[in-house]
Write an enzyme that holds these catalytic residues in place. Structure first.
Site, mmCIF file in Angstrom:
data_model
loop_
_atom_site.group_PDB
_atom_site.id
_atom_site.type_symbol
_atom_site.label_atom_id
_atom_site.label_comp_id
_atom_site.label_asym_id
_atom_site.label_seq_id
_atom_site.Cartn_x
_atom_site.Cartn_y
_atom_site.Cartn_z
ATOM 1 N N CYS A 86 -4.978 -7.963 8.256
ATOM 2 C CA CYS A 86 -6.180 -7.672 7.480
ATOM 3 C C CYS A 86 -7.343 -8.535 7.927
ATOM 4 O O CYS A 86 -7.206 -9.759 8.051
ATOM 5 C CB CYS A 86 -5.940 -7.954 5.999
ATOM 6 S SG CYS A 86 -4.401 -7.304 5.360
ATOM 7 N N ASN A 266 -9.749 -5.390 2.843
ATOM 8 C CA ASN A 266 -9.129 -4.722 3.985
ATOM 9 C C ASN A 266 -8.951 -3.224 3.651
ATOM 10 O O ASN A 266 -9.249 -2.792 2.533
ATOM 11 C CB ASN A 266 -7.792 -5.388 4.314
ATOM 12 C CG ASN A 266 -6.730 -5.074 3.293
ATOM 13 O OD1 ASN A 266 -6.962 -5.142 2.084
ATOM 14 N ND2 ASN A 266 -5.547 -4.732 3.754
ATOM 15 N N PRO A 267 -8.457 -2.400 4.592
ATOM 16 C CA PRO A 267 -8.448 -0.944 4.364
ATOM 17 C C PRO A 267 -7.705 -0.462 3.128
ATOM 18 O O PRO A 267 -8.078 0.567 2.561
ATOM 19 C CB PRO A 267 -7.808 -0.404 5.649
ATOM 20 C CG PRO A 267 -8.220 -1.376 6.688
ATOM 21 C CD PRO A 267 -8.160 -2.713 6.001
ATOM 22 N N CYS A 268 -6.652 -1.130 2.723
ATOM 23 C CA CYS A 268 -5.917 -0.630 1.545
ATOM 24 C C CYS A 268 -6.235 -1.355 0.258
ATOM 25 O O CYS A 268 -5.658 -1.040 -0.800
ATOM 26 C CB CYS A 268 -4.426 -0.718 1.822
ATOM 27 S SG CYS A 268 -3.897 0.500 3.018
ATOM 28 N N GLU A 270 -5.694 -4.439 -0.851
ATOM 29 C CA GLU A 270 -4.886 -5.516 -1.425
ATOM 30 C C GLU A 270 -5.347 -6.901 -1.003
ATOM 31 O O GLU A 270 -4.890 -7.897 -1.540
ATOM 32 C CB GLU A 270 -3.398 -5.328 -1.071
ATOM 33 C CG GLU A 270 -2.988 -5.797 0.322
ATOM 34 C CD GLU A 270 -3.281 -4.786 1.402
ATOM 35 O OE1 GLU A 270 -2.845 -5.002 2.547
ATOM 36 O OE2 GLU A 270 -3.941 -3.759 1.099
ATOM 37 N N THR A 433 3.739 -0.723 2.093
ATOM 38 C CA THR A 433 5.010 -0.979 2.792
ATOM 39 C C THR A 433 5.702 0.327 3.154
ATOM 40 O O THR A 433 6.926 0.373 3.263
ATOM 41 C CB THR A 433 5.952 -1.825 1.909
ATOM 42 O OG1 THR A 433 6.258 -1.090 0.715
ATOM 43 C CG2 THR A 433 5.341 -3.165 1.551
ATOM 44 N N GLY A 434 4.923 1.397 3.339
ATOM 45 C CA GLY A 434 5.530 2.699 3.584
ATOM 46 C C GLY A 434 6.479 2.713 4.762
ATOM 47 O O GLY A 434 7.609 3.218 4.674
#
Length: 769
Positions: A86, A266-268, A270, A433-434
């Site tokens: 990130c 960051n992109p997601c 978190e 965490t996919g």
């Protein structure tokens, strides 16, 4: 015996994390070699590496601690990639030169594999005067288009496209245009977008007050706060974006609010980070720590959890010293604060194993207790590291302990920090965490509920035959192993049956002990009313969340996959354009199944193909492009490409393109994205007019040749119908189910919105990393 509990887990490891030579020859013979490689690399920075290597290996073994993908793939390989996930880039200056300096930094960061975030609130609004050039400003959205085009051309870390987050303050004059920007399905596709929501704005929403849109002290417009809030909600209801980030709450709770201000993530979402902020990620696999699952004595092993967290914190702290950084400013920022983001995965599975229904008050209370235990263990482990190695350089005890997050920390932990300092400024985060959850045996992802108990995955073998693999949730498989054919208990719930406010309850329970933030998707039913949808966001605000991301399936966003309750299997269908075969599919069958390859196909002795001559204007030599095809189960598909030119200035990039595209073709799946990506490349020196069309670059012209070949062999139904170039394609129903877009990695129609990002259940691919 294999360490893997499911074929898909081993395939994910082989495809994404296994260390291989350039020609594909494995260096990691088994996953144990991967664990050993990581352990050795992270122990190397210790004063006594041998003393820690075995301890680190034990933490990794059997998937108990899961470093983020960049660490798993890169540690110990000597590759020039960052181990950090990130980054938030520097503050974007409100000047042309400064903006393009930031664009260059973004490209360098994504080239090494980092996802980035930017706050575009610092760029003057559209129509504002630009001194000295007698012109009006084009506004931040026009520059976001430039970032988006750049991101399309960057392949990060060898296998992932770059991912970006764009934020804008709720009081920026262009916020209304920002909110609806992604209603155009072809625009800003490389971005996730979120609005920075302030406390005064939420107060005005609740009171019905006015709201000023301001830049550099000038009020450009005044509107009702509720109208702007409703506009955000309507766009999210219709298009799943933008998300919302409660930015004042983030800064108030931040342990480092005395020395930094956060304006982006960051992109997601978190990792809220300051300019040039960087963070690395890792997850404790909760599903592996439950003893006596599905019994009256089932419980999480508290001692094992504490020990594992302490080891994970030490490993992650070592990554700060072991990693490369794209930019010196990122390295300095990381070493000054030593941020880490330790989170969890398999939470929903762990709750099932101890007999709790995800989303219930009891499950939320248990989640609170588990997250509290992790936070305590992480902070105390970091204090121990400070005793041994020193506190992070910018540590100030009084200021640090005065932050909002530290006010709720246990008294003994606070006193330990005051006495000894702390090694890492922030320690906890819930990351996407996919992919690593599939790698760990298909445990539930992050703190998300189980998406589906099981589904069927079709794999094309080398001989053209098809096999079916059942992919089963980790907890469900454990239930089967222990209970046989006994029906699943009532407390087994999944993302499709869970009420949205139950999602919020779980996110809020976890957030209390997470010092950064949480990547989570709140799944909403398609028929949820707009008022009920807005209530989800207000509940997230009222319950203390730092942000909120929802997903409501519809004909615009694409639909989640239907889950059969009688047969735990995901149903999906192929999209068949009029007058042709399914766009970009490898093989079709009467059921319209998506079939993809388990491994690269061998090259036969002879292949059929075609050679095309491409003459770029003003170039002395033509380029010759040969594309050879393979017949798989009666269907013709591209297998390899050769690009040749007598112009020696073209030699290096034509060889590189030949090898890269051929490698993509041989992996199988829907490879039509190659066309779209090449056609999107623009040359800053200008393109050319060819056959009545403007072509932005010679690479785009090559993409056009590949597209024409795919159409000619029936692999592609027509021009412009490749992957990601037909966003308005009709959604096709199958047995009551719907499907959305295809996975750009494997071609399957098995995409799910998980942790704020579309993620493929079949191969683990996610734009967000």
């Amino acid at each position: 015996m294999s360490h893997f509990t499911a074929p898909i887990a081993e395939q994910i490891w082989d495809m994404k994390y296994r260390f291989k030579q350039a020609d594909g020859t494995p260096i990691d013979v088994s996953v144990a070699d991967t664990w050993q490689r990581i352990a050795k690399s992270l122990a190397a920075v210790e004063a006594d590496p041998q003393a820690w290597e075995g301890k680190f290996y034990d933490a990794l073994a059997d998937f108990k601690y899961l470093p983020a993908g960049r660490i798993t793939a890169g540690a110990g390989t000597a590759r020039s990639v960052t181990l950090f996930n990130c980054f938030v880039m520097g503050t974007v200056p409100d000047s042309m030169g400064g903006i393009f300096d930031m664009l260059k930094e973004a490209a360098l960061t994504m080239q090494q594999g980092g996802g980035i975030g930017y706050d575009f609130s610092t760029i003057r609004p559209k129509g504002a005067s630009v001194l000295g050039v007698a012109a009006d400003a084009s506004g931040p959205l026009s520059f976001m288009d430039v970032w988006d085009a750049m991101c399309r051309t960057i392949m990060s870390a060898g296998s992932r496209r770059g991912a970006m987050m764009a934020t804008m303050r709720c009081d920026h004059p262009d916020i209304e245009a920002f909110i609806v920007a992604k209603s155009d399905p072809a625009r800003l596709r490389m971005f996730n977008m979120s609005v920075l929501i302030t406390d005064p704005f939420m107060a005005a929403v609740k009171s019905g007050g006015d709201w000023d849109l301001v830049f550099d002290g000038q009020v450009y417009k005044t509107l009702k706060a509720r109208d702007l809030w409703d506009a955000i909600m309507q766009s999210t209801y219709d298009y799943a974006e933008p998300g919302v980030i409660f930015i004042d709450r983030i800064n108030q709770m931040n342990n480092l609010n005395y020395c930094e201000t956060i304006a982006a993530t960051n992109p997601c979402g978190e990792q809220p980070l300051p300019p040039y902020g960087a963070c690395l990620l890792g997850s404790i696999n909760m599903a592996r720590l439950v003893s006596d699952p599905f019994s009256d004595h089932a419980k999480l092993d508290a001692d094992a959890l504490t020990d594992l967290v302490a080891t994970a914190v030490r490993m992650m702290d070592n990554v700060v010293d072991a990693s490369r950084f794209p930019l010196p400013a990122q390295q300095q920022e990381a070493k000054n604060k030593r941020r880490i983001g330790l989170g969890v995965t398999g939470l929903a599975d762990a709750l099932l194993m101890v007999g709790l229904r995800y989303g219930s008050e009891e499950a939320a209370a248990q989640t609170d207790a588990w997250m509290h235990a992790i936070a305590r263990a992480a902070y105390l482990a970091s204090v121990d590291l400070a005793k041994e190695k020193g506190a992070f350089p910018l540590f100030d005890a009084d200021a640090y302990l005065a932050s909002g997050a530290m006010q709720q920390m246990d008294t003994d932990v606070r006193e330990a920090i005051r006495t000894h300092g702390i090694r890492n400024a922030l320690l906890t985060s819930i990351a996407p965490t996919g992919t690593i959850s599939l790698y760990a045996g298909n445990v539930s992802s992050g703190i998300e509920p189980v998406f589906a108990y099981a589904y069927t995955r079709k794999v094309l073998q080398k001989d053209g035959s098809k096999t079916e693999e059942e992919v089963v949730d980790y907890a469900v498989q454990m239930w089967r192993d222990l209970k046989g054919d006994a029906p699943l208990p009532d407390y087994f719930v999944n993302a499709q049956t869970l009420a949205p406010l139950d999602h919020v309850r779980m996110q809020a329970a976890a957030q209390k002990w997470i010092d950064s933030s949480i990547s989570k998707t709140i799944n909403c039913p398609e028929d949820i009313s707009f008022d009920a949808f807005k209530e989800v966001y207000m509940a997230a605000w009222d319950q203390g969340c730092k942000g909120c991301t929802t997903y409501r399936p519809n004909d615009v966003t694409g639909s989640v996959l239907s889950v059969s309750e009688e047969k735990p299997q995901l149903l999906f269908s192929e999209n068949t354009p009029a007058g042709g075969d399914p766009a970009g599919s490898d093989v079709t069958s009467p059921g319209g199944e998506v079939i993809y390859m388990s491994e690269p196909l061998d090259r036969p002795q002879e292949l059929e193909g075609a050679t095309y001559k491409l003459k770029w204007p003003d170039s002395e030599h033509a380029i010759y492009i040969t594309i050879n095809d393979l017949i798989v189960a009666g269907h013709r598909r591209p297998f390899e490409i050769f690009i040749n030119s007598k112009n020696m200035e073209h030699f290096a990039w034509t060889v590189a393109l030949t090898r890269m595209i051929s490698a993509v073709f041989r992996r199988g799946g829907d490879v039509t994205f190659v066309v779209e990506e090449l056609k999107a490349v623009f040359d800053p020196r200008g393109g050319a007019w060819m056959q009545g069309k403007y072509v932005p670059s010679i690479l785009a012209a090559i993409g056009g040749v590949i597209e024409r070949h795919m159409v000619a062999i029936g692999f592609l139904a027509g021009e412009g119908l490749g992957l990601k170039t037909d966003p308005t394609a009709d959604v096709v129903a199958l047995q009551g189910g719907k499907r959305g877009k295809a996975c750009s990695s494997c071609g399957s129609y098995d995409l799910r919105m998980i942790e704020g990002c579309m993620t493929c259940a079949s191969c683990g691919h996610s734009k967000c990393g």
